[in-house]
Design a protein around this motif. Structure first.
Motif, PDB file in Angstrom:
ATOM      1  N   ILE A 174       0.862  -1.182   0.000  1.00 40.43           N
ATOM      2  CA  ILE A 174       0.000   0.000   0.000  1.00 40.43           C
ATOM      3  C   ILE A 174       0.894   1.226   0.000  1.00 40.43           C
ATOM      4  CG2 ILE A 174      -1.832   1.268   1.159  1.00 40.43           C
ATOM      5  CD1 ILE A 174      -1.313  -2.299   2.196  1.00 40.43           C
ATOM      6  N   VAL A 175       0.915   1.954  -1.106  1.00 37.71           N
ATOM      7  CA  VAL A 175       1.691   3.182  -1.235  1.00 37.71           C
ATOM      8  C   VAL A 175       0.765   4.343  -0.887  1.00 37.71           C
ATOM      9  CG1 VAL A 175       3.052   4.641  -2.771  1.00 37.71           C
ATOM     10  CG2 VAL A 175       3.108   2.144  -3.044  1.00 37.71           C
ATOM     11  N   ASP A 176       1.033   4.991   0.227  1.00 40.81           N
ATOM     12  CA  ASP A 176       0.133   6.010   0.765  1.00 40.81           C
ATOM     13  C   ASP A 176       0.839   7.363   0.764  1.00 40.81           C
ATOM     14  OD1 ASP A 176      -1.766   7.485   2.055  1.00 40.81           O
ATOM     15  OD2 ASP A 176      -1.564   6.480   3.994  1.00 40.81           O
ATOM     16  N   ALA A 177       0.537   8.189  -0.233  1.00 44.93           N
ATOM     17  CA  ALA A 177       1.126   9.526  -0.334  1.00 44.93           C
ATOM     18  C   ALA A 177       0.191  10.527   0.325  1.00 44.93           C
ATOM     19  CB  ALA A 177       1.373   9.890  -1.798  1.00 44.93           C
ATOM     20  N   ASP A 178       0.399  10.747   1.610  1.00 50.38           N
ATOM     21  CA  ASP A 178      -0.435  11.668   2.382  1.00 50.38           C
ATOM     22  C   ASP A 178       0.431  12.819   2.880  1.00 50.38           C
ATOM     23  OD1 ASP A 178      -2.809  12.603   3.490  1.00 50.38           O
ATOM     24  OD2 ASP A 178      -2.439  11.619   5.407  1.00 50.38           O
ATOM     25  N   TRP A 179       1.095  13.479   1.931  1.00 54.59           N
ATOM     26  CA  TRP A 179       1.978  14.598   2.227  1.00 54.59           C
ATOM     27  C   TRP A 179       1.188  15.811   2.732  1.00 54.59           C
ATOM     28  CZ3 TRP A 179       7.146  13.883   1.920  1.00 54.59           C
ATOM     29  CH2 TRP A 179       7.641  12.888   1.059  1.00 54.59           C
ATOM     30  N   GLU A 180       1.896  16.739   3.333  1.00 51.25           N
ATOM     31  CA  GLU A 180       1.324  18.061   3.556  1.00 51.25           C
ATOM     32  C   GLU A 180       1.138  18.746   2.198  1.00 51.25           C
ATOM     33  OE1 GLU A 180       0.299  19.199   6.468  1.00 51.25           O
ATOM     34  OE2 GLU A 180       0.958  17.341   7.442  1.00 51.25           O
ATOM     35  N   ASP A 181       0.297  19.771   2.176  1.00 51.44           N
ATOM     36  CA  ASP A 181      -0.090  20.352   0.897  1.00 51.44           C
ATOM     37  C   ASP A 181       1.023  21.109   0.186  1.00 51.44           C
ATOM     38  OD1 ASP A 181      -2.616  19.305   1.074  1.00 51.44           O
ATOM     39  OD2 ASP A 181      -3.554  21.145   1.832  1.00 51.44           O
ATOM     40  N   ASP A 182       2.182  21.315   0.823  1.00 52.32           N
ATOM     41  CA  ASP A 182       3.277  22.032   0.177  1.00 52.32           C
ATOM     42  C   ASP A 182       4.372  21.100  -0.340  1.00 52.32           C
ATOM     43  OD1 ASP A 182       4.226  21.196   2.603  1.00 52.32           O
ATOM     44  OD2 ASP A 182       5.187  23.087   3.137  1.00 52.32           O
ATOM     45  N   ALA A 183       4.146  19.797  -0.336  1.00 49.42           N
ATOM     46  CA  ALA A 183       5.185  18.837  -0.730  1.00 49.42           C
ATOM     47  C   ALA A 183       5.173  18.576  -2.234  1.00 49.42           C
ATOM     48  CB  ALA A 183       5.001  17.523   0.020  1.00 49.42           C
TER      49      ALA A 183
END
Length: 389
Positions: A174-183
């Protein structure tokens, strides 16, 4: 007609494009190049042309459950285990490889069964720097494992991820890209699937300013089975791109691709329009008799100032296959579904949320880890709180 690339490399299909670990083997991308034409190069913070902020070591943490027959270690980037699944297919991936110092290897022993997920967390290093890294997940023959690869925090990051599946092994990732909005995050991901091995590759993209994932799957021997599932929800100013390739280079293999996305934008803000891009390439080579494959991408556009591009491609070099097909849609709400719910007393705004939540359920329900399913469902609910009528 074959395309000509740098170093006189030619290719007739998407599976034979130039790949290299050396950034100098790639030209600097231009906006009119096919593989870069949807993304704004100006938003990549120099990852594509070498003008990025100073490079620092990545923050990669591995958590292995007690009792698991798994190990984690750092290895040199020229170690054969770090390169087995193949080289990056674009300049940013090659830049990440050239700039990093070492790779993180997570291995699962022969015939082992790891029931609890191994968690790999990549945390952004913040403003003013750029991190480059590599993760290799290796399953020996007959191993079974689940891996959660999480991306968190802020910053600019590019990496290469490799999945190497031995014969009769089974990997759920499971690849979960839950970055902050500035990433900003760009990732090449390569999977090499051995004889009778099973890969379940799941992607969730909810956070980040710009996120571009490039998964490539190649079958090393016959009997392999790959399922690639994805969900993404883009909000004001975000750009998400998923660009896939499934390379059927061996006979009697199966693949199934299903990605679903939703997006919304506010035309009243100063942010760029919200955009998503999905490109799905499936190649069936001449010796891949008995292939069975299908790919689907569905997109819901929920407001103005939002645009989704969906491009499925199917290349078939042999007619001796079990089946092959593709479908892609970009649209708004199903008015009949909305009318049906409203006719039963459900307010319009709530009816819209129910439809969108059901839209994602088909993909999320395939994830075998209950906690991750619940987390993704919660994120969808949170996004729906901002859906405009």
């Amino acid at each position: 007609m074959a395309e000509t690339l740098k170093n006189a490399t030619t290719h007739n299909n998407k599976g034979d494009v130039l790949t290299s670990f050396n950034v100098e083997d790639f030209e600097v991308p231009r906006g009119k190049d096919e593989e870069w034409r949807f993304i704004s190069l100006r938003r990549l913070r120099g990852l594509h042309n070498g003008s990025f902020s100073p490079a620092v070591a990545p923050d990669i943490a591995v958590e292995i459950p007690d009792g698991a027959q798994a190990s984690s270690r750092s290895i040199a980037k020229d170690d054969a285990r770090a390169t087995r699944a193949g080289a990056p297919s674009d300049r940013v991936g090659a830049q990440a490889w050239t700039s990093m110092e070492e790779a993180t290897l997570v291995s699962f022993a022969k015939d082992s069964a790891t029931t609890e997920p191994v968690t790999i967390t990549v945390t952004g290093k913040g403003e003013g720097v750029t991190s480059f890294g590599a993760v290799v997940v290796e399953l020996e023959q007959g191993a079974e494992a689940t891996v959660a690869l999480n991306y968190r925090g802020s910053g600019t990051h590019a990496d290469n991820v490799q999945f190497v599946l031995g014969a009769n092994s089974r990997l759920t990732v499971i690849v979960d890209a839950d970055w902050e909005d500035d990433a900003v995050h760009l990732s090449n991901q390569s999977a090499l699937v051995g004889r009778d091995a099973v890969l379940r590759h799941n992607v969730a993209v909810f956070g980040g300013e710009v996120v571009r994932l490039v998964p490539r799957v190649k079958f090393e021997d016959q009997g392999g089975d790959a399922e690639m599932l994805g969900v993404y929800f883009a909000d004001d100013g975000q750009y998400f791109e998923n660009r896939l390739l499934v390379d059927h280079a061996q006979p009697n293999c199966r693949s199934n691709v299903l990605y679903k996305g939703a997006l919304q934008g506010d035309p009243g803000t100063s942010k760029p329009d919200t955009r998503t891009t999905w490109v799905g390439d499936v190649l069936i080579r001449a010796n891949a008799q008995g292939t069975d494959t299908y790919e689907t991408n569905r997109n819901l556009v929920l407001s103005e100032a939002a645009r989704a591009d969906a491009i499925p491609n199917l290349e078939i070099e042999t007619g001796e296959i079990a089946g092959a097909g593709h479908a892609a849609t970009v649209g708004r709400f199903d008015d009949e579904q909305l009318f049906y719910l409203m006719s039963r007393g459900i307010p319009e705004a709530e009816a819209r949320r129910l439809i969108i939540r059901g839209f994602f359920t088909e993909v999320i329900n395939h994830i075998p880890v209950e906690g991750i399913r619940e987390e993704l469902e919660s994120r969808v609910v949170n996004e729906l709180e901002r859906v405009t009528a």
